[in-house]
Design a protein around this motif. Structure first.
Motif, PDB file in Angstrom:
ATOM      1  N   TYR A  95       0.823  -1.213   0.000  1.00 31.51           N
ATOM      2  CA  TYR A  95       0.000   0.000   0.000  1.00 31.51           C
ATOM      3  C   TYR A  95       0.856   1.261   0.000  1.00 31.51           C
ATOM      4  N   LEU A  96       1.889   1.293   0.814  1.00 29.81           N
ATOM      5  CA  LEU A  96       2.721   2.493   0.886  1.00 29.81           C
ATOM      6  C   LEU A  96       3.524   2.702  -0.396  1.00 29.81           C
ATOM      7  N   CYS A  97       4.014   1.643  -0.996  1.00 29.99           N
ATOM      8  CA  CYS A  97       4.728   1.781  -2.271  1.00 29.99           C
ATOM      9  C   CYS A  97       3.772   2.222  -3.383  1.00 29.99           C
ATOM     10  N   GLY A  98       2.571   1.693  -3.383  1.00 30.48           N
ATOM     11  CA  GLY A  98       1.578   2.122  -4.376  1.00 30.48           C
ATOM     12  C   GLY A  98       1.218   3.583  -4.219  1.00 30.48           C
ATOM     13  N   ALA A  99       1.040   4.029  -2.980  1.00 30.03           N
ATOM     14  CA  ALA A  99       0.733   5.435  -2.737  1.00 30.03           C
ATOM     15  C   ALA A  99       1.885   6.327  -3.163  1.00 30.03           C
ATOM     16  N   LEU A 100       3.100   5.897  -2.885  1.00 31.67           N
ATOM     17  CA  LEU A 100       4.274   6.674  -3.277  1.00 31.67           C
ATOM     18  C   LEU A 100       4.410   6.749  -4.796  1.00 31.67           C
ATOM     19  N   LEU A 101       4.147   5.645  -5.483  1.00 28.31           N
ATOM     20  CA  LEU A 101       4.220   5.645  -6.943  1.00 28.31           C
ATOM     21  C   LEU A 101       3.160   6.549  -7.556  1.00 28.31           C
ATOM     22  N   LEU A 102       1.941   6.489  -7.035  1.00 25.52           N
ATOM     23  CA  LEU A 102       0.885   7.353  -7.559  1.00 25.52           C
ATOM     24  C   LEU A 102       1.179   8.825  -7.306  1.00 25.52           C
ATOM     25  N   ALA A 103       1.656   9.147  -6.118  1.00 25.19           N
ATOM     26  CA  ALA A 103       1.980  10.536  -5.805  1.00 25.19           C
ATOM     27  C   ALA A 103       3.173  11.014  -6.637  1.00 25.19           C
ATOM     28  N   GLY A 104       4.153  10.160  -6.851  1.00 29.27           N
ATOM     29  CA  GLY A 104       5.295  10.522  -7.673  1.00 29.27           C
ATOM     30  C   GLY A 104       4.914  10.749  -9.128  1.00 29.27           C
ATOM     31  N   GLN A 105       4.043   9.899  -9.638  1.00 29.60           N
ATOM     32  CA  GLN A 105       3.564  10.068 -11.006  1.00 29.60           C
ATOM     33  C   GLN A 105       2.795  11.377 -11.147  1.00 29.60           C
ATOM     34  N   GLN A 106       1.943  11.670 -10.176  1.00 29.80           N
ATOM     35  CA  GLN A 106       1.182  12.913 -10.184  1.00 29.80           C
ATOM     36  C   GLN A 106       2.127  14.110 -10.128  1.00 29.80           C
ATOM     37  N   GLY A 107       3.115  14.058  -9.261  1.00 24.10           N
ATOM     38  CA  GLY A 107       4.076  15.146  -9.144  1.00 24.10           C
ATOM     39  C   GLY A 107       4.870  15.353 -10.423  1.00 24.10           C
TER      40      GLY A 107
END
Length: 98
Positions: free
Chosen positions: A21-33
Motif C-alpha cells: 500500500y505504501l509503495c503504491g501510494a508513493l508511486l501514484l503521488a510521484g507520477q502525479q508530481g
C-alpha cells in the motif's frame, strides 16, 4: 462469535500489505508530481484521492499488533476516502478531472 467485519477491520495488521500500500501510494503521488511539475499538466484529483486512501491503508497495516483499534479506524477512514472518490466520480466527475 466474532463477525467478519470485526475480523477484517479490526484484525491484526500485515507488514507485507503495508509495504504494498505504501509503495503504491508513493508511486501514484510521484507520477502525479512528475506530470504536474515537469510536464505542466493540471492535477488529476482522483489520483491524489486514490493515493491518500492507499497511504491511510498502508499506515494502518504498519501499526504494531496491539494497536488494532487504531488500525481499524485508519482502515475505515481509508474506506471512506475511496468510497467518496467513487461517489464523486459518478455524481460530478468534473470535480476530479477539471
Amino acid at each position: 462469535m466474532p463477525s467478519i467485519i470485526d475480523e477484517t477491520v479490526f484484525g491484526e495488521p500485515s507488514r507485507r500489505l503495508a509495504v504494498v500500500y505504501l509503495c503504491g501510494a508513493l508511486l501514484l503521488a510521484g507520477q502525479q508530481g512528475y506530470y504536474v511539475i515537469i510536464e505542466g499538466a493540471t492535477p488529476f484529483y482522483a489520483g491524489l484521492l486514490l493515493s491518500a486512501g492507499m497511504a491511510l491503508s498502508g499506515i494502518a497495516e504498519s501499526l504494531p499488533k496491539p494497536r488494532r483499534r487504531a488500525a481499524g479506524v485508519l482502515r475505515l477512514t481509508a474506506l471512506v476516502v475511496l468510497v467518496s472518490l467513487l461517489v464523486i466520480l459518478f455524481v460530478t466527475p468534473d470535480l476530479l478531472t477539471n
